[in-house]
Design a protein around this motif. Structure first.
Motif, PDB file in Angstrom:
ATOM      1  N   ILE A 255      10.412   1.640 -10.753  1.00  0.00           N
ATOM      2  CA  ILE A 255      11.270   1.141  -9.479  1.00  0.00           C
ATOM      3  C   ILE A 255      11.314   2.246  -8.662  1.00  0.00           C
ATOM      4  CG2 ILE A 255      13.807   0.589  -9.115  1.00  0.00           C
ATOM      5  CD1 ILE A 255      14.115  -0.955 -11.713  1.00  0.00           C
ATOM      6  N   PRO A 256      11.673   3.769  -8.584  1.00  0.00           N
ATOM      7  CA  PRO A 256      11.781   4.561  -7.640  1.00  0.00           C
ATOM      8  C   PRO A 256      10.427   4.412  -6.788  1.00  0.00           C
ATOM      9  CG  PRO A 256      12.794   5.495  -9.514  1.00  0.00           C
ATOM     10  CD  PRO A 256      12.202   4.114 -10.100  1.00  0.00           C
ATOM     11  N   ALA A 257       9.238   4.421  -7.493  1.00  0.00           N
ATOM     12  CA  ALA A 257       7.980   4.300  -6.607  1.00  0.00           C
ATOM     13  C   ALA A 257       7.863   3.181  -5.828  1.00  0.00           C
ATOM     14  CB  ALA A 257       6.851   4.662  -7.673  1.00  0.00           C
ATOM     15  N   ALA A 258       8.377   2.065  -6.399  1.00  0.00           N
ATOM     16  CA  ALA A 258       8.285   0.739  -5.589  1.00  0.00           C
ATOM     17  C   ALA A 258       9.488   0.539  -4.512  1.00  0.00           C
ATOM     18  CB  ALA A 258       8.383  -0.464  -6.548  1.00  0.00           C
ATOM     19  N   LEU A 259      10.089   1.406  -4.591  1.00  0.00           N
ATOM     20  CA  LEU A 259      11.641   1.274  -3.401  1.00  0.00           C
ATOM     21  C   LEU A 259      10.896   1.224  -2.023  1.00  0.00           C
ATOM     22  CD1 LEU A 259      14.214   3.525  -4.702  1.00  0.00           C
ATOM     23  CD2 LEU A 259      14.066   1.031  -4.613  1.00  0.00           C
ATOM     24  N   PRO A 260       9.900   1.899  -1.483  1.00  0.00           N
ATOM     25  CA  PRO A 260       9.375   1.529  -0.044  1.00  0.00           C
ATOM     26  C   PRO A 260       8.922   0.106   0.181  1.00  0.00           C
ATOM     27  CG  PRO A 260       8.537   3.719  -0.874  1.00  0.00           C
ATOM     28  CD  PRO A 260       9.211   2.844  -2.279  1.00  0.00           C
ATOM     29  N   HIS A 261       8.259  -0.296  -0.959  1.00  0.00           N
ATOM     30  CA  HIS A 261       7.834  -1.709  -0.677  1.00  0.00           C
ATOM     31  C   HIS A 261       9.161  -2.810  -0.868  1.00  0.00           C
ATOM     32  CE1 HIS A 261       4.122   0.280  -2.031  1.00  0.00           C
ATOM     33  NE2 HIS A 261       3.607  -1.194  -1.713  1.00  0.00           N
TER      34      HIS A 261
END
Length: 340
Positions: A255-261
């Motif tokens: 989830i943290p890594a996907a937040l920009p998307h």
């Protein structure tokens, strides 16, 4: 942090050769403020010099306000070195003051003074100001109703879209069943579901909430799914080496890594939800800015219609600004990486 102004350079006895570039820079930065002041003075003169072709009670007030803005633009940009950050911000936005003052002057002359644009389809600026002063209670009630409807549908759609996107991106089993449904429902515009929604749900309010949630949920789902699926496997391998459980991998890695998307989907969903909001209010809901637009059009109150459009634009712009602030707060650890 110290600043260096024109007066500092002259007072310190700088050589004549170094004063010339300093003076040129000062004239360049302050000249745009002078142009802004001239544009707003032109608006004030156009309001007070010529007689109106119609009966508008706010013409004199608009002219006085234009002169006040002209004075603020002139002294704020010329004396920006002494005003700190406020002066620098005003000088940076001075070109927009020029454009806005020139546009309002042309608008005033073409409508209220010489009627080059046909009335009432093109009301003058003071007619719109009259709406904000005389019809403010009804307009505020419409704004509150729209904000409630928009906020409810957007939060529901964003939450469902986020959870669905994470589930699809993490679990192949979930993706097997949900992906075909998204491919079937997603391409359809939310407004195409209007007849079904208003027939299925018990009230127009709940039907409109569903449509706004649907318009928001699809882009959030797709972008969240894309973000989770694109997380590098090296992150998972390192976490597993340190003994991470699947729940930790989802909550602390994926989830943290996907937040920009995710935020890209939230921005896209915000624009779509505003479009659906207006359509839903114009067709079914008996309150809100969409309903206000329909009412103004029915009574040929075009000034009210333009006033509502300006409020809609400000609300959407404010929502985008708030979403940017939330994004910058949550993604502070990625500062310098996110370029938009």
């Amino acid at each position: 942090m110290s600043t260096y102004s024109l007066s500092d350079g002259l007072a310190s006895g700088a050589p004549r050769s170094s004063r010339a570039p300093l003076l040129a820079t000062w004239l360049r930065d302050s000249g745009i403020g002078v142009l802004a002041s001239v544009a707003w003075i032109a608006l004030g003169l156009s309001c007070l010099w010529w007689e109106d072709v119609g009966d508008w009670s706010r013409t004199h007030s608009l002219g006085i306000a234009a002169f006040v803005i002209a004075a603020a633009a002139l002294f704020g940009t010329v004396g920006a070195d002494y005003l700190g950050s406020a002066g620098r911000a005003l000088r940076q936005r001075a070109p927009w003051l020029v454009a806005l003052g020139a546009f309002l002057t042309l608008w005033e002359v073409a409508t209220a003074k010489f009627a080059w644009l046909p009335l009432p389809f093109f009301p003058p600026p003071q007619a719109i100001i009259e709406v904000y002063t005389d019809d403010l209670p009804k307009l505020l009630d419409s704004v509150i109703a729209s904000v409630k409807l928009q906020l409810g549908g957007y939060i529901i759609g964003a939450a469902v879209g986020f959870l669905t996107g994470v589930s699809i991106g993490w679990s192949r089993a979930v993706g097997y069943w949900v992906h075909p449904v998204l491919r079937f429902i997603g391409p359809l515009p939310a407004t195409a579901w209007l007849p079904i929604a208003f027939f299925t749900f018990p009230s127009s309010w709940s039907a409109s909430t569903f449509l706004i949630a649907l318009a928001t949920g699809f882009p959030v789902t797709v972008l969240t799914w894309s973000g989770v699926a694109s997380v590098s496997s090296a992150y998972y391998d390192v976490a597993r080496t340190l003994g991470a459980k699947p729940s930790f991998l989802v909550l602390k890695v994926a989830i943290p890594a996907a937040l920009p998307h995710v935020f890209v989907g939230l921005f896209m969903g915000l624009g779509s939800s505003f479009a659906v909001l207006v359509v839903a209010e114009m067709i079914g809901v008996k309150a809100g800015l969409g309903w206000y637009l329909q009412w103004a059009q029915g009574w040929a109150a075009y000034a009210n219609m333009y006033a509502a459009l300006i409020v809609m634009s400000l609300l959407c712009s404010g929502a985008i600004t708030l979403l940017f602030a939330i994004r910058d707060r949550l993604l502070v650890w990625q500062k310098g990486t996110v370029k938009w």
